[in-house]
Design an enzyme around this catalytic site. Structure first.
Site, mmCIF file in Angstrom:
data_model
loop_
_atom_site.group_PDB
_atom_site.id
_atom_site.type_symbol
_atom_site.label_atom_id
_atom_site.label_comp_id
_atom_site.label_asym_id
_atom_site.label_seq_id
_atom_site.Cartn_x
_atom_site.Cartn_y
_atom_site.Cartn_z
ATOM 1 N N ALA A 215 0.841 -1.203 0.000
ATOM 2 C CA ALA A 215 0.000 0.000 0.000
ATOM 3 C C ALA A 215 0.876 1.253 0.000
ATOM 4 O O ALA A 215 2.105 1.149 -0.044
ATOM 5 C CB ALA A 215 -0.890 -0.013 1.232
ATOM 6 N N ASN A 216 0.267 2.424 0.019
ATOM 7 C CA ASN A 216 1.036 3.664 0.170
ATOM 8 C C ASN A 216 0.309 4.607 1.111
ATOM 9 O O ASN A 216 -0.782 4.299 1.598
ATOM 10 C CB ASN A 216 1.326 4.300 -1.198
ATOM 11 N N ARG A 217 0.902 5.758 1.382
ATOM 12 C CA ARG A 217 0.398 6.618 2.451
ATOM 13 C C ARG A 217 -0.706 7.583 2.031
ATOM 14 O O ARG A 217 -1.123 8.427 2.808
ATOM 15 C CB ARG A 217 1.557 7.456 3.024
ATOM 16 N N SER A 218 -1.203 7.487 0.801
ATOM 17 C CA SER A 218 -2.222 8.448 0.367
ATOM 18 C C SER A 218 -3.503 8.307 1.196
ATOM 19 O O SER A 218 -4.007 7.203 1.391
ATOM 20 C CB SER A 218 -2.548 8.206 -1.111
#
Ligand code: CTP
Length: 415
Positions: A215-218
């Protein structure tokens, strides 16, 4: 570069009467008032007698723009408060609106200051009902609401959720955010009326096995703000999202998780869409194979082989129908303008919103953002640190400009 501030809210400088009636949700009116004042509105509060059983006039007076008015008679400010308040209003919001207040308004039964003000005004009116599910579904309330809608009154439907006394069902007052969004829609510019818009938001999640993801931090907040702003200006908005933030009112939501799902959701709609804003942080890589069970620790650290995901935006740019406006975002940690400029050209975009995600209070998870707007053959425009909604307004203003310029070009071509 020419610096530019986030644009002011359509509520700025507007005189908004906030009518509070006697329901448990009256306490939420305080938050609604605060948000309206924060957006630059002048809030004139009116409370019915019953509302004062739930919240004190002092609290609302402190967070509105002037003291609460409660009296039709013996009003200290004017002998005819209802006509003065009603005629001076740009908008009246009744939140919460009880079944009794709704019935009185439908009938024109002007027994108190709020009801007199409602029938003395020519300003638009937003009614935000709140009551128990049984009451909300009662034929008399259903009928009264239908009549008000027919008359052009804006109804912000209640939400489903926990009600007073622990019951659960439809009838809970819409969130302060939704009420303020409705006010923005009613008072805001309608320069995107009928325009179809797709906005993507959030970071995609690419599965490794049945429980783990890359995943990513958006957070999705900037995409949601763009969707809310477009809807408030009359656009028909589809929000393709990986996150579960409150859905802006009037927006259709399509929930997705992976880059492939996001691509399918957008590409199946893109041909008939006027504007596409890719605010999502799409994963660039995904595991080649996904285990259909949870990988066990005892089997040792897995070697995860990655492959590239499709570049959704580049694909849209390559197949862009005439007249469509395509907007990308660029999250950069260095060489902001040069990197964003290259994405603008490579992906055939009309606009790219570049943010330096390494800077303080900017980008992922924050409520504020600072961006640079880049268009082909135009000077970059810097938007200084501002609320994400204000940044969204600047982005939508630019999209409206691009569409207007294209319209002029088409007309000139025809002559
Ligand atoms: N984007 C996309 N599909 C991808 C990757 C990105 O549609 N697989 C879109 C994003 O939604 C964003 C824009 O492309 O609007 C730029 O994304 P960004 O991650 O900043 O750029 P990349 O193209 O991935 O380039 P780089 O990795 O070099 O930064």
């Amino acid at each position: 570069m020419s610096p530019q501030q986030g644009e002011p809210s359509p509520l700025a400088g507007k005189r908004i009467v906030l009518g509070v009636t006697g329901g448990i949700a009256a306490y939420k009116a305080i938050e609604i008032s605060r948000r309206l004042v924060d957006a630059g509105a002048h809030v004139v509060p009116i409370m019915t007698e019953a509302a004062q059983h739930f919240v004190g006039t002092t609290t609302l007076s402190a967070l509105a723009s002037e003291p609460v008015q409660t009296e039709l008679w013996h009003n200290p400010t004017t002998p005819i408060p209802h006509t003065e308040v009603g005629q001076g209003a740009d908008l009246i919001i009744v939140a919460p609106a009880t079944a009794k207040a709704i019935a009185a308004y439908r009938m024109g039964y002007s027994h108190d200051l709020l009801q007199n003000t409602l029938i003395a005004t020519r300003a638009p009116v937003i009614v935000c009902p709140a009551m128990h599910t049984e009451m909300w579904e009662h034929p008399s309330v259903v009928d009264n609401i239908a009549v008000l809608r027919e008359r052009g009154v804006h109804i912000v439907d209640p939400e489903s959720g926990r009600l007073a006394g622990g019951d659960v069902g439809a009838g809970r007052l819409a969130s302060p955010e939704s009420v303020v969004a409705a006010a923005e829609r009613v008072l805001g510019s309608r320069d995107l009326a009928g325009t179809t818009v797709i906005v993507s938001a959030g970071g995609t999640r690419e599965p490794i096995d049945s429980v783990r993801v890359i995943a990513n931090r958006s957070s999705g907040k900037q995409g949601y703000a763009v969707a809310a702003e477009a809807a408030s200006r009359g656009a028909l908005v589809t929000l393709v999202s990986t996150v579960t933030l409150p859905v802006p009112s009037g927006v259709e939501i399509v929930a997705v998780e992976t880059a492939a799902e996001m691509q399918e959701a957008i590409e199946s709609r893109s041909a008939s869409t006027d504007v596409i804003v890719m605010a999502a942080a799409v994963a660039d890589f995904r595991p080649v194979s996904v285990a259909d069970h949870k990988l066990k620790k005892r089997d040792g650290a897995p070697q995860i082989v990655l492959e590239s995901t499709p570049d959704i935006l580049a694909g849209l740019g390559a197949a862009k129908p005439a007249g469509q406006v395509l907007v990308g975002f660029a999250a950069e940690t260095n060489d902001l303008v040069a990197n964003a400029q290259s994405k603008l050209e490579r992906k055939h975009l009309d606009l790219i919103v570049a943010n330096d995600v390494g800077a303080p209070s900017v980008g992922f998870a924050h409520d504020t953002n600072a961006v640079t707007l880049l268009r082909p053959d135009a000077e970059p425009v810097e938007i200084d640190l501002a609320a994400k909604r204000d940044v969204a307004r600047a982005v939508i203003n630019t999209i409206v400009e691009i569409r207007a310029a294209a319209e002029i070009e088409t007309q000139t071509g025809k002559i």
